[in-house]
Design a protein around this motif. Structure first.
Motif, mmCIF file in Angstrom:
data_model
loop_
_atom_site.group_PDB
_atom_site.id
_atom_site.type_symbol
_atom_site.label_atom_id
_atom_site.label_comp_id
_atom_site.label_asym_id
_atom_site.label_seq_id
_atom_site.Cartn_x
_atom_site.Cartn_y
_atom_site.Cartn_z
ATOM 1 N N THR A 8 0.357 1.772 9.693
ATOM 2 C CA THR A 8 1.674 1.935 9.070
ATOM 3 C C THR A 8 2.165 3.384 9.024
ATOM 4 N N PRO A 9 1.368 4.370 8.555
ATOM 5 C CA PRO A 9 1.890 5.747 8.547
ATOM 6 C C PRO A 9 2.310 6.227 9.931
ATOM 7 N N THR A 10 1.502 5.923 10.953
ATOM 8 C CA THR A 10 1.832 6.329 12.319
ATOM 9 C C THR A 10 3.025 5.540 12.846
ATOM 10 N N PHE A 56 0.815 -1.213 0.000
ATOM 11 C CA PHE A 56 0.000 0.000 0.000
ATOM 12 C C PHE A 56 0.853 1.268 0.000
ATOM 13 N N TYR A 57 2.055 1.189 0.566
ATOM 14 C CA TYR A 57 2.859 2.394 0.756
ATOM 15 C C TYR A 57 4.233 2.291 0.095
ATOM 16 N N ALA A 58 4.333 1.501 -0.970
ATOM 17 C CA ALA A 58 5.639 1.301 -1.610
ATOM 18 C C ALA A 58 6.271 2.617 -2.051
ATOM 19 N N THR A 59 5.494 3.416 -2.785
ATOM 20 C CA THR A 59 6.028 4.688 -3.280
ATOM 21 C C THR A 59 6.375 5.624 -2.129
ATOM 22 N N VAL A 60 5.542 5.641 -1.099
ATOM 23 C CA VAL A 60 5.786 6.491 0.074
ATOM 24 C C VAL A 60 7.070 6.068 0.778
ATOM 25 N N ILE A 61 7.303 4.764 0.909
ATOM 26 C CA ILE A 61 8.517 4.271 1.578
ATOM 27 C C ILE A 61 9.765 4.711 0.828
ATOM 28 N N PHE A 62 9.783 4.537 -0.472
ATOM 29 C CA PHE A 62 10.958 4.914 -1.256
ATOM 30 C C PHE A 62 11.182 6.428 -1.237
ATOM 31 N N GLU A 63 10.095 7.187 -1.279
ATOM 32 C CA GLU A 63 10.229 8.638 -1.396
ATOM 33 C C GLU A 63 10.477 9.304 -0.049
ATOM 34 N N GLN A 64 9.700 8.895 0.967
ATOM 35 C CA GLN A 64 9.783 9.587 2.257
ATOM 36 C C GLN A 64 10.697 8.890 3.261
ATOM 37 N N ARG A 65 10.786 7.546 3.205
ATOM 38 C CA ARG A 65 11.609 6.834 4.180
ATOM 39 C C ARG A 65 13.056 6.666 3.710
ATOM 40 N N LEU A 66 13.223 6.458 2.395
ATOM 41 C CA LEU A 66 14.574 6.231 1.875
ATOM 42 C C LEU A 66 15.128 7.449 1.142
ATOM 43 N N GLY A 67 14.330 8.521 0.995
ATOM 44 C CA GLY A 67 14.811 9.793 0.473
ATOM 45 C C GLY A 67 15.063 9.839 -1.018
ATOM 46 N N LEU A 68 14.369 9.000 -1.794
ATOM 47 C CA LEU A 68 14.551 9.009 -3.248
ATOM 48 C C LEU A 68 13.583 9.981 -3.897
ATOM 49 N N GLY A 69 13.841 10.324 -5.174
ATOM 50 C CA GLY A 69 12.964 11.229 -5.900
ATOM 51 C C GLY A 69 11.655 10.560 -6.288
#
Length: 507
Positions: free
Chosen positions: A425-427, A293-306
């Motif tokens: 998950t977000p929290t 559900f949050y794949a894009t969010v993890i890569f962008e916000q958790r791992l700092g990718l574009g």
């Protein structure tokens, strides 16, 4: 027109898979991931600012985002629960048809949303339809498939879910290049309706469950369907033997009380219900939907990718699920159910542990690469044992006369724990950061131990034959041991075997 579009035997089974199961479960997978790929699009954020966690990291926005995304699973809980009451009344095909119609209505409402309230209602409606589909299709498929190929037939559902998940994220990626327009998220949300329309068009050209027909006193129809499915004469001994097995299981149905499913009894109904519920709960408690559900969010916000990099990696990550799902289809009837679940949970446990360790390190390029590989590892191991298999397993361990009810309740637990995972998950990421992955490490270890100690092997057993295993069990520890030692009956499930058997009888 010839019955079942002229298909018989293995071709008819293949037709049911390609014309109904494939679009239904591809749509299911598409629904699981499509919204997650849209959450960071500027046009989506502009339309639904209360779900914005890119520009606003407040706990309120995180909670709203988690709740709205997870409401899809709340609708699915009630959709699956509803099949307990209507599944044996309407029949398998009608439930699939009406549930698919609700998926279409939900997709249209979601794609046309201009307010958060409409989006929420759309998620609930679509979830209700999806819950009905996922609770009914495995039952229908189990009841028309022979025992020797039932595993590979039903586990194709997991392969199709993977295709849907991957397709949705690649489509999200493509439309992200025009993310200044609402078309970028409206079109991906409505595209899925074509898959449900396809399933609705063909479901009534496919056979109804012979078990359901016999339960309604329509024996001649059941005979003709079994004859077509096994590619033998409707009055052959092969069909007669299967009719007899089904009749014996249906005799129990008439004596079943309202609360029979919650009683142990001779056939250990409660024990079998708990196995079905536990198996399908594990399919979500392993933590996969944290990533789906949050794949894009993890890569962008958790791992700092574009943004573009994140969507490419997310789509590629879910595509890797196809490898695990295909491996499950090819090996499940050879290796069995237990080995696949044990390998899958062990692989996810190790991958989550690596992910937790690498995510604790910031600004380290090597750690980032290892974290991405670990994310891919989870997505490869998950479908091998927990994408389609739990849906199959809950129908295989269930007593034939309680199968629809146990499948419905098991599916409710699937969606309940999907809701819990998606909601928190977000929290979880915000409050405990990389330590959130450690929770899934522990749970996956528990899954390995539980499957090893309590889950009997069902591979190659007829749906009626599983009764014998549980009748001989005195405790929850006995079933795996008895399943290993109890001899298997011979089954004439292949069209070739059936024809050869009939030729021998005639000669």
């Amino acid at each position: 027109m010839a019955p079942f579009l002229g298909f018989r035997g293995s071709r008819l089974n293949l037709a049911t898979i390609l014309l109904v199961v494939f679009p239904a479960y591809m749509c299911f997978g598409y629904n699981l991931a499509v919204a997650g790929g849209l959450l960071t699009m500027p046009s989506f954020i502009e339309q639904f600012p209360k779900m914005d966690t890119v520009n606003n990291s407040s706990k309120l926005n995180s909670n709203v985002q988690g709740t709205v995304v997870a409401l899809y699973t709340v609708g699915a809980i009630f959709g699956a629960l509803n099949t307990i009451f209507v599944g044996d009344w309407l029949g398998r095909r009608r439930v699939i048809f009406f549930s698919s119609a609700l998926v279409i209505i939900g997709a249209l409402l979601m794609a046309s949303s201009y307010s958060l309230a409409q989006f929420i209602v759309a998620r609930l409606v679509q979830g209700f339809g999806t819950g009905g589909v996922t609770a009914t299709v495995p039952v229908w498929q189990s009841e028309i498939s022979g025992s020797s190929h039932r595993g590979s037939h039903v586990v194709t559902e997991g392969l199709f879910v993977s295709v849907g998940i991957a397709s949705s994220l690649w489509i999200d990626l493509g439309f992200s290049f025009i993310d200044s327009s609402s078309v970028a998220w409206r079109v991906p949300l409505v595209l899925q309706s074509s898959l449900s329309i396809f399933a609705m068009c063909f479901i009534f050209f496919m056979p109804e469950s012979p078990r359901w027909l016999l339960g309604k006193g329509r024996e001649q129809e059941a005979r003709e369907i079994l004859g077509a499915l096994r590619d033998v004469d409707a009055n052959s001994d092969t069909v007669q033997e299967e009719i007899g097995d089904i009749h014996r299981s249906l005799e129990l149905l008439h004596s079943v009380g309202r609360w029979e499913i919650l009683k142990m009894g001779e056939k250990r109904n409660l024990h079998r219900l708990l196995l079905g519920i536990t198996g399908q709960s594990f399919g979500q408690l392993c933590g996969i939907n944290t990533l789906t559900f949050y794949a894009t969010v993890i890569f962008e916000q958790r791992l700092g990718l574009g943004g573009t990099e994140s969507r490419i990696l997310s789509a590629a990550m879910t595509t890797i699920q196809l490898v695990g799902a295909l491996a499950a289809v090819l090996t499940i009837d050879r290796l069995g159910r237990r080995p696949l679940m044990l390998i899958s949970a062990s692989g996810m446990c190790i991958s989550m542990a690596v992910l937790a360790g690498t995510s604790s390190t910031t600004n380290n390029h090597a750690a980032l690469i290892v974290a991405v590989v670990a994310l891919y590892g989870v997505n490869m191991f998950y479908p091998f044992g927990f994408l389609g298999l739990p849906f199959l397993y809950s129908t295989e361990v269930a007593p034939p006369h309680l199968r629809a009810k146990i499948s419905g309740l098991s599916n409710c637990m699937t969606w309940l724990f999907t809701f819990v995972v998606v909601e928190v998950t977000p929290t979880g990421f915000q409050d405990i950061n990389y330590r959130y992955y450690i929770i899934w490490v522990v749970i996956n270890f528990v899954i390995v131990v539980t499957v090893y100690l309590f889950f009997p092997e069902t591979n190659g057993r007829s749906l009626e034959e599983m009764d014998e295993i549980f009748i001989q069990s005195n405790t929850i520890f006995d079933a795996p041991r008895i399943a290993r030692s109890l001899p298997k009956r011979e089954h004439f499930d292949h069209a070739t075997d059936s024809r050869e058997h009939n030729l021998e009888e005639k000669s």
